[in-house]
Scaffold this motif. Structure first.
Motif, PDB file in Angstrom:
ATOM      1  N   LEU A  67       0.832  -1.204   0.000  1.00  0.00           N
ATOM      2  CA  LEU A  67       0.000   0.000   0.000  1.00  0.00           C
ATOM      3  C   LEU A  67       0.865   1.251   0.000  1.00  0.00           C
ATOM      4  O   LEU A  67       0.659   2.172  -0.813  1.00  0.00           O
ATOM      5  N   TYR A  68       1.851   1.301   0.897  1.00  0.00           N
ATOM      6  CA  TYR A  68       2.702   2.485   1.000  1.00  0.00           C
ATOM      7  C   TYR A  68       3.521   2.709  -0.269  1.00  0.00           C
ATOM      8  O   TYR A  68       3.660   3.853  -0.728  1.00  0.00           O
ATOM      9  N   SER A  69       4.066   1.636  -0.817  1.00  0.00           N
ATOM     10  CA  SER A  69       5.005   1.769  -1.936  1.00  0.00           C
ATOM     11  C   SER A  69       4.310   2.001  -3.275  1.00  0.00           C
ATOM     12  O   SER A  69       4.991   2.278  -4.264  1.00  0.00           O
ATOM     13  N   THR A  70       3.005   1.897  -3.315  1.00  0.00           N
ATOM     14  CA  THR A  70       2.270   2.212  -4.542  1.00  0.00           C
ATOM     15  C   THR A  70       1.521   3.543  -4.433  1.00  0.00           C
ATOM     16  O   THR A  70       1.600   4.375  -5.340  1.00  0.00           O
ATOM     17  N   VAL A  71       0.835   3.750  -3.326  1.00  0.00           N
ATOM     18  CA  VAL A  71       0.029   4.967  -3.172  1.00  0.00           C
ATOM     19  C   VAL A  71       0.911   6.199  -3.004  1.00  0.00           C
ATOM     20  O   VAL A  71       0.703   7.225  -3.677  1.00  0.00           O
ATOM     21  N   SER A  72       1.910   6.123  -2.120  1.00  0.00           N
ATOM     22  CA  SER A  72       2.750   7.297  -1.855  1.00  0.00           C
ATOM     23  C   SER A  72       3.522   7.762  -3.083  1.00  0.00           C
ATOM     24  O   SER A  72       3.498   8.961  -3.414  1.00  0.00           O
ATOM     25  N   VAL A 198      10.601   3.059  -0.805  1.00  0.00           N
ATOM     26  CA  VAL A 198       9.587   2.858   0.231  1.00  0.00           C
ATOM     27  C   VAL A 198       9.563   1.398   0.670  1.00  0.00           C
ATOM     28  O   VAL A 198       9.451   1.097   1.860  1.00  0.00           O
ATOM     29  N   TRP A 199       9.688   0.477  -0.280  1.00  0.00           N
ATOM     30  CA  TRP A 199       9.653  -0.938   0.054  1.00  0.00           C
ATOM     31  C   TRP A 199      10.798  -1.324   0.989  1.00  0.00           C
ATOM     32  O   TRP A 199      10.622  -2.125   1.906  1.00  0.00           O
ATOM     33  N   ASN A 200      11.969  -0.756   0.780  1.00  0.00           N
ATOM     34  CA  ASN A 200      13.152  -1.119   1.548  1.00  0.00           C
ATOM     35  C   ASN A 200      13.338  -0.283   2.812  1.00  0.00           C
ATOM     36  O   ASN A 200      14.323  -0.480   3.534  1.00  0.00           O
ATOM     37  N   VAL A 214       0.125  -2.389  10.651  1.00  0.00           N
ATOM     38  CA  VAL A 214       0.528  -1.083  10.123  1.00  0.00           C
ATOM     39  C   VAL A 214       2.007  -1.065   9.742  1.00  0.00           C
ATOM     40  O   VAL A 214       2.386  -0.430   8.760  1.00  0.00           O
ATOM     41  N   ARG A 215       2.832  -1.749  10.482  1.00  0.00           N
ATOM     42  CA  ARG A 215       4.279  -1.646  10.264  1.00  0.00           C
ATOM     43  C   ARG A 215       4.678  -2.214   8.904  1.00  0.00           C
ATOM     44  O   ARG A 215       4.102  -3.186   8.418  1.00  0.00           O
ATOM     45  N   PRO A 216       5.673  -1.600   8.263  1.00  0.00           N
ATOM     46  CA  PRO A 216       6.159  -2.124   6.980  1.00  0.00           C
ATOM     47  C   PRO A 216       6.819  -3.483   7.153  1.00  0.00           C
ATOM     48  O   PRO A 216       7.206  -3.882   8.253  1.00  0.00           O
ATOM     49  N   VAL A 217       6.985  -4.176   6.041  1.00  0.00           N
ATOM     50  CA  VAL A 217       7.506  -5.535   6.102  1.00  0.00           C
ATOM     51  C   VAL A 217       8.967  -5.565   6.554  1.00  0.00           C
ATOM     52  O   VAL A 217       9.407  -6.543   7.168  1.00  0.00           O
ATOM     53  N   MET A 218       9.727  -4.513   6.252  1.00  0.00           N
ATOM     54  CA  MET A 218      11.124  -4.490   6.685  1.00  0.00           C
ATOM     55  C   MET A 218      11.232  -4.430   8.205  1.00  0.00           C
ATOM     56  O   MET A 218      12.179  -4.959   8.792  1.00  0.00           O
ATOM     57  N   THR A 219      10.267  -3.785   8.835  1.00  0.00           N
ATOM     58  CA  THR A 219      10.246  -3.758  10.298  1.00  0.00           C
ATOM     59  C   THR A 219       9.954  -5.138  10.853  1.00  0.00           C
ATOM     60  O   THR A 219      10.575  -5.573  11.828  1.00  0.00           O
ATOM     61  N   ALA A 220       9.014  -5.839  10.240  1.00  0.00           N
ATOM     62  CA  ALA A 220       8.728  -7.211  10.649  1.00  0.00           C
ATOM     63  C   ALA A 220       9.924  -8.113  10.404  1.00  0.00           C
ATOM     64  O   ALA A 220      10.234  -8.998  11.221  1.00  0.00           O
ATOM     65  N   LEU A 221      10.620  -7.897   9.302  1.00  0.00           N
ATOM     66  CA  LEU A 221      11.810  -8.700   9.004  1.00  0.00           C
ATOM     67  C   LEU A 221      12.914  -8.427  10.012  1.00  0.00           C
ATOM     68  O   LEU A 221      13.615  -9.352  10.441  1.00  0.00           O
ATOM     69  N   ALA A 222      13.079  -7.172  10.408  1.00  0.00           N
ATOM     70  CA  ALA A 222      14.084  -6.840  11.412  1.00  0.00           C
ATOM     71  C   ALA A 222      13.772  -7.503  12.748  1.00  0.00           C
ATOM     72  O   ALA A 222      14.673  -7.977  13.444  1.00  0.00           O
TER      73      ALA A 222
END
Length: 268
Positions: A67-72, A198-200, A214-222
């Motif tokens: 959502l963030y990396s397409t809309v923004s 945005v994705w990274n 809500v958190r981005p996937v990189m935060t979940a990966l971290a």
């Protein structure tokens, strides 16, 4: 000789990717640092991905990040195109200084705005909210996009605008029906760059989000990588990293010609 050097440099650049793939396919209980370079002969990637998916809730993170990396970037492109159009084509008063003000956003490191951004987001009830993430990613994406669009519109003949005005077209109609279609390739190239950024992103996700939805996937990966140090098998963490990195890789491979074309358009 040049090709040999480039091939060697390419192999060196691909070594981390090789280690990632080889060990992501390894069974979770079969990881041995001494044999990290040697394929295990097993294909356990699917099991590792499933375990990582549930452990880190990658589904929610991937949905939010998509959502963030397409809309923004899409919103930022509209603002950037309008800014470039106003500065170059409409020649608004003080256009150069407006451009310097917009482009100056790229000179401020994100680390410098984290504390005031966190405070203001908390006051405005935007902390840990998807709308808040879309707003900040849009604001950060505008300067680079405005820089590229200004350069692109500079290379478009001003006579096109004059001819359209003589035919009775409004400035807004000229923008939507002439200048935007002309800049399609440039817009696509910028979108790819902003999508990848945005994705990274990790820093803003760690600062402005908390909940898994809500958190981005990189935060979940971290967070999953932190669990690796606490006992989660390394192949599971690597499998998660492989899944998260695939969308940007696929995007670049699928649009590399369009990307290169968009970056060269409008150059003198």
């Amino acid at each position: 000789m040049r090709r040999v050097i480039l091939a060697l440099l390419g192999l060196v650049w691909l070594l981390p990717t090789y280690l990632l793939v080889v060990n992501a396919f390894r069974p979770a209980t079969a990881y041995d640092p001494a044999k990290a370079w040697v394929p295990s002969g097993h294909i356990a990637i699917w099991g590792n991905v499933v375990k990582a998916w549930h452990k880190a809730d990658l589904g929610g993170g991937l949905g939010s990040t998509l959502l963030y990396s397409t809309v923004s970037p899409a919103i930022a492109l509209v603002f950037a195109a309008l800014a470039g159009y106003g500065i170059v084509v409409l020649r608004i008063r003080g256009g150069f200084w407006w451009f310097m003000l917009i482009f100056g956003g790229m000179t401020i490191p994100n680390q410098m705005i984290l504390v005031p951004l966190f405070v203001r987001y908390s006051d405005a009830n935007l902390y840990d909210h998807r709308l808040g993430m879309i707003i900040i990613y849009t604001a950060i994406s505008v300067p680079l996009a405005a820089f590229v669009m200004r350069n692109f519109f500079t290379g478009v003949a001003f006579s096109i605008f004059e001819a359209a005005r003589m035919d009775g077209a409004s400035t807004l109609r000229i923008f939507w029906q002439i200048y935007l279609p002309l800049s399609r390739s440039a817009l696509a190239a910028i979108f790819i760059l902003e999508f990848t950024f945005v994705w990274n992103d990790l820093l803003l996700g760690l600062t402005l989000t908390q909940s898994p939805t809500v958190r981005p996937v990189m935060t979940a990966l971290a967070a999953l990588q932190n669990d690796v140090y606490a006992g989660t098998p390394i192949p599971i963490g690597l499998a998660a990293g492989l899944v998260v990195s695939l969308p940007t890789v696929v995007l670049f491979l699928a649009t590399q010609r369009l990307f290169a074309k968009g970056l060269t358009l409008g150059q003198a």
